[in-house]
Design a protein around this motif. Structure first.
Motif, PDB file in Angstrom:
ATOM      1  N   ARG A  56       1.133  -1.063   0.115  1.00  0.00           N
ATOM      2  CA  ARG A  56      -0.748   0.417   0.072  1.00  0.00           C
ATOM      3  C   ARG A  56       1.191   0.880  -0.292  1.00  0.00           C
ATOM      4  NH1 ARG A  56      -2.977  -2.493   4.039  1.00  0.00           N
ATOM      5  NH2 ARG A  56      -2.750  -1.191   5.630  1.00  0.00           N
ATOM      6  N   ASP A  57       2.185   1.169   1.063  1.00  0.00           N
ATOM      7  CA  ASP A  57       2.979   2.947   1.061  1.00  0.00           C
ATOM      8  C   ASP A  57       3.854   3.259  -0.296  1.00  0.00           C
ATOM      9  OD1 ASP A  57       1.969   2.453   3.074  1.00  0.00           O
ATOM     10  OD2 ASP A  57       3.308   2.034   4.431  1.00  0.00           O
ATOM     11  N   HIS A  58       3.746   2.093  -1.084  1.00  0.00           N
ATOM     12  CA  HIS A  58       4.491   2.138  -2.467  1.00  0.00           C
ATOM     13  C   HIS A  58       3.695   2.086  -4.043  1.00  0.00           C
ATOM     14  CE1 HIS A  58       7.049   1.267   0.813  1.00  0.00           C
ATOM     15  NE2 HIS A  58       8.584   2.071   0.480  1.00  0.00           N
ATOM     16  N   PRO A  59       2.770   2.413  -3.935  1.00  0.00           N
ATOM     17  CA  PRO A  59       2.228   2.530  -5.353  1.00  0.00           C
ATOM     18  C   PRO A  59       3.266   2.519  -6.478  1.00  0.00           C
ATOM     19  CG  PRO A  59       1.662   4.387  -4.442  1.00  0.00           C
ATOM     20  CD  PRO A  59       2.621   3.569  -3.615  1.00  0.00           C
ATOM     21  N   GLU A  60       3.465   1.638  -7.931  1.00  0.00           N
ATOM     22  CA  GLU A  60       4.554   2.021  -8.533  1.00  0.00           C
ATOM     23  C   GLU A  60       4.939   3.191  -9.117  1.00  0.00           C
ATOM     24  OE1 GLU A  60       3.644  -1.893 -10.217  1.00  0.00           O
ATOM     25  OE2 GLU A  60       3.986  -3.152  -8.924  1.00  0.00           O
ATOM     26  N   LYS A  61       3.649   3.625  -9.334  1.00  0.00           N
ATOM     27  CA  LYS A  61       4.036   4.676 -10.222  1.00  0.00           C
ATOM     28  C   LYS A  61       5.086   5.903  -9.190  1.00  0.00           C
ATOM     29  CE  LYS A  61       2.689   3.476 -14.800  1.00  0.00           C
ATOM     30  NZ  LYS A  61       2.130   2.223 -14.138  1.00  0.00           N
ATOM     31  N   ILE A  93      11.160  -6.744  -6.065  1.00  0.00           N
ATOM     32  CA  ILE A  93      10.885  -5.440  -6.664  1.00  0.00           C
ATOM     33  C   ILE A  93      11.126  -5.434  -7.789  1.00  0.00           C
ATOM     34  CG2 ILE A  93      10.620  -4.032  -4.131  1.00  0.00           C
ATOM     35  CD1 ILE A  93      12.949  -2.756  -5.098  1.00  0.00           C
ATOM     36  N   GLY A  94      10.799  -4.597  -8.815  1.00  0.00           N
ATOM     37  CA  GLY A  94      11.313  -4.798 -10.230  1.00  0.00           C
ATOM     38  C   GLY A  94      11.559  -3.507 -10.454  1.00  0.00           C
ATOM     39  N   LEU A  95      13.329  -2.951 -10.546  1.00  0.00           N
ATOM     40  CA  LEU A  95      13.268  -1.420 -11.257  1.00  0.00           C
ATOM     41  C   LEU A  95      13.254  -1.437 -12.248  1.00  0.00           C
ATOM     42  CD1 LEU A  95      15.985  -1.329  -8.818  1.00  0.00           C
ATOM     43  CD2 LEU A  95      13.453  -0.675  -8.528  1.00  0.00           C
ATOM     44  N   ASP A  96      12.176  -0.342 -13.003  1.00  0.00           N
ATOM     45  CA  ASP A  96      11.858   0.016 -14.272  1.00  0.00           C
ATOM     46  C   ASP A  96      13.919   1.151 -14.825  1.00  0.00           C
ATOM     47  OD1 ASP A  96      10.178  -1.624 -14.831  1.00  0.00           O
ATOM     48  OD2 ASP A  96       9.112  -1.165 -15.100  1.00  0.00           O
ATOM     49  N   VAL A  97      13.857   0.905 -15.835  1.00  0.00           N
ATOM     50  CA  VAL A  97      14.749   2.403 -15.951  1.00  0.00           C
ATOM     51  C   VAL A  97      15.408   2.220 -17.348  1.00  0.00           C
ATOM     52  CG1 VAL A  97      17.905   2.796 -15.759  1.00  0.00           C
ATOM     53  CG2 VAL A  97      16.490   1.465 -13.572  1.00  0.00           C
ATOM     54  N   ILE A  98      15.470   3.403 -18.087  1.00  0.00           N
ATOM     55  CA  ILE A  98      15.655   3.578 -19.026  1.00  0.00           C
ATOM     56  C   ILE A  98      16.954   4.613 -19.361  1.00  0.00           C
ATOM     57  CG2 ILE A  98      14.615   5.031 -20.897  1.00  0.00           C
ATOM     58  CD1 ILE A  98      11.595   4.271 -20.126  1.00  0.00           C
ATOM     59  N   GLY A  99      17.527   3.950 -19.732  1.00  0.00           N
ATOM     60  CA  GLY A  99      18.614   5.188 -19.998  1.00  0.00           C
ATOM     61  C   GLY A  99      19.761   4.979 -18.578  1.00  0.00           C
ATOM     62  N   ASN A 100      19.655   5.995 -18.101  1.00  0.00           N
ATOM     63  CA  ASN A 100      19.926   6.158 -16.939  1.00  0.00           C
ATOM     64  C   ASN A 100      19.462   6.494 -16.058  1.00  0.00           C
ATOM     65  OD1 ASN A 100      23.110   5.469 -17.212  1.00  0.00           O
ATOM     66  ND2 ASN A 100      23.319   7.105 -17.660  1.00  0.00           N
ATOM     67  N   ILE A 119       8.858   1.969  -9.963  1.00  0.00           N
ATOM     68  CA  ILE A 119       9.938   1.157  -9.198  1.00  0.00           C
ATOM     69  C   ILE A 119       7.784  -0.530  -8.894  1.00  0.00           C
ATOM     70  CG2 ILE A 119      10.125  -0.141  -6.666  1.00  0.00           C
ATOM     71  CD1 ILE A 119      11.089   3.170  -6.601  1.00  0.00           C
ATOM     72  N   ASN A 120       7.801  -1.735  -9.668  1.00  0.00           N
ATOM     73  CA  ASN A 120       7.572  -2.476  -8.707  1.00  0.00           C
ATOM     74  C   ASN A 120       6.862  -3.194  -8.028  1.00  0.00           C
ATOM     75  OD1 ASN A 120       5.610  -2.330 -12.550  1.00  0.00           O
ATOM     76  ND2 ASN A 120       8.226  -1.667 -11.917  1.00  0.00           N
ATOM     77  N   VAL A 121       6.264  -3.350  -7.740  1.00  0.00           N
ATOM     78  CA  VAL A 121       6.314  -3.665  -6.422  1.00  0.00           C
ATOM     79  C   VAL A 121       5.192  -5.561  -6.153  1.00  0.00           C
ATOM     80  CG1 VAL A 121       7.508  -2.296  -4.544  1.00  0.00           C
ATOM     81  CG2 VAL A 121       4.658  -2.376  -4.679  1.00  0.00           C
ATOM     82  N   THR A 122       4.608  -5.367  -6.959  1.00  0.00           N
ATOM     83  CA  THR A 122       3.589  -6.288  -6.912  1.00  0.00           C
ATOM     84  C   THR A 122       2.793  -7.338  -7.512  1.00  0.00           C
ATOM     85  OG1 THR A 122       1.795  -4.708  -8.620  1.00  0.00           O
ATOM     86  CG2 THR A 122       1.056  -4.537  -6.797  1.00  0.00           C
ATOM     87  N   SER A 123       3.653  -7.827  -8.612  1.00  0.00           N
ATOM     88  CA  SER A 123       3.772  -8.866  -9.260  1.00  0.00           C
ATOM     89  C   SER A 123       5.492  -8.395 -10.283  1.00  0.00           C
ATOM     90  CB  SER A 123       2.764  -9.337  -9.894  1.00  0.00           C
ATOM     91  OG  SER A 123       2.139  -8.753 -10.690  1.00  0.00           O
TER      92      SER A 123
END
Length: 314
Positions: free
Chosen positions: A120-125, A270-277, A282-286
């Motif tokens: 709840r505390d870390h919505p992905e966007k 977690i899954g971090l989405d990074v474009i370039g640098n 930050i993906n936390v759900t699945s």
């Protein structure tokens, strides 16, 4: 160990790429027992613990049918050794209600991963706001005038809803501002809904990298999801091509700054989405991409995850 997976219906899994399936397969390989349910199966009644109507399943090792259902039984969540919340977004009101039920189950002794409060505390966007030094210029607003000013400053922008997944609802607007007003009206519903706007990162042509962080440690390879044709979105669900590649120094820097912090808060994966640098989500759900990285590099991501899960439960 008996593990409950709360996920989408098993019949909808595409097992050749599904990350939850890869977790289940590795868990069963180690002798752990598997059960599954959907969030709709969660129940609470005064005087009783949180329960779920669960399917006790065994993986067959075949493509179809890929699982066998041994029983359907209602069990309290605290009776499982671990409860893995793997329901895909949208991160809507029903998802939030499910986290409250799971948090009550925690109070009753259940071990829920990722932790409901942390979800709840870390919505992905929006979770990137805490780590703004690693992001591209970003605006979160309902105000169309603020969007227009942001566009005037940055010229080429990406707009997206806060509750989407898989590239859903993402728009790119160039320097000419073509259709900007209409796009803002569509996304924010005439001021009723908050949206995110980011400066366009041209390195998207090299891929939107998914960096997996397990137990605070980065998987040494990312999956660069590369847009195809005229598409601006690299998401695999939007037709992007997934190419595994070693982490760059900046990838590692971002993962090392964020991973241990969020792991301490109860986010084992977690899954971090990074474009370039630049960090974009930050993906936390699945978080996904276990199988693609494993298949292309030989690095066993599901094994790393189950290792971390077993260590967490000791």
């Amino acid at each position: 160990m008996h593990i409950l997976f709360i996920a989408d219906p098993l019949e909808q899994f595409k097992i050749y790429k599904d990350t939850t399936f890869s977790m289940m397969r590795e868990a069963q390989r180690r002798g752990h027992k598997l059960s599954a349910c959907v969030p709709q199966d969660l129940n609470w009644q005064r005087g009783r613990p949180v329960t779920a109507k669960v399917r006790e399943v065994v993986l067959t090792g075949e493509q179809q049918p890929w699982f066998r259902e041994d029983a359907v039984i209602e069990r309290p969540l605290h009776a499982f050794d671990a409860v893995l919340m793997r329901k895909d977004p949208p991160f809507d009101a029903e998802y939030i209600y499910a986290t409250h039920l799971l948090e009550q189950a925690e109070r009753e002794g259940a071990r829920v991963i990722n932790r409901p409060r942390a979800l709840r505390d870390h919505p992905e966007k929006l979770a990137i706001m805490e780590f703004a030094e690693y992001t591209t210029p970003t605006l979160v607003t309902r105000d169309p005038d603020a969007v227009r000013a942001f566009h005037a400053e940055h010229q080429e922008i990406i707009l997206k809803p806060l509750d989407g997944m898989g590239g859903m609802g993402i728009f790119r607007v160039g320097p000419d501002g073509l259709n900007l007003g209409s796009i803002v009206e569509t996304l924010n519903r005439h001021g009723a809904q908050t949206i995110m706007v980011q400066r366009f990162v041209p390195e998207i042509t090299q891929g939107d990298k998914r960096i997996l962080v397990i137990g605070g440690q980065a998987v040494p390879y990312s999956l660069a999801r590369i847009p195809q044709g005229s598409e601006v979105r690299g998401n695999l669900a939007a037709g992007g091509k997934g190419v595994a590649q070693p982490l760059t120094e900046q990838d590692r820097r971002i993962a090392e700054a964020i991973g241990p912090v969020l792991n301490e808060r109860g986010l084992l994966l977690i899954g971090l989405d990074v474009i370039g640098n630049s960090l974009t989500e930050i993906n936390v759900t699945s978080p996904t991409c276990f199988q693609e990285i494993t298949d292309q590099t030989g690095f066993d991501v599901p094994a790393m995850f189950i290792d971390a899960l077993e260590a967490e439960l000791r």
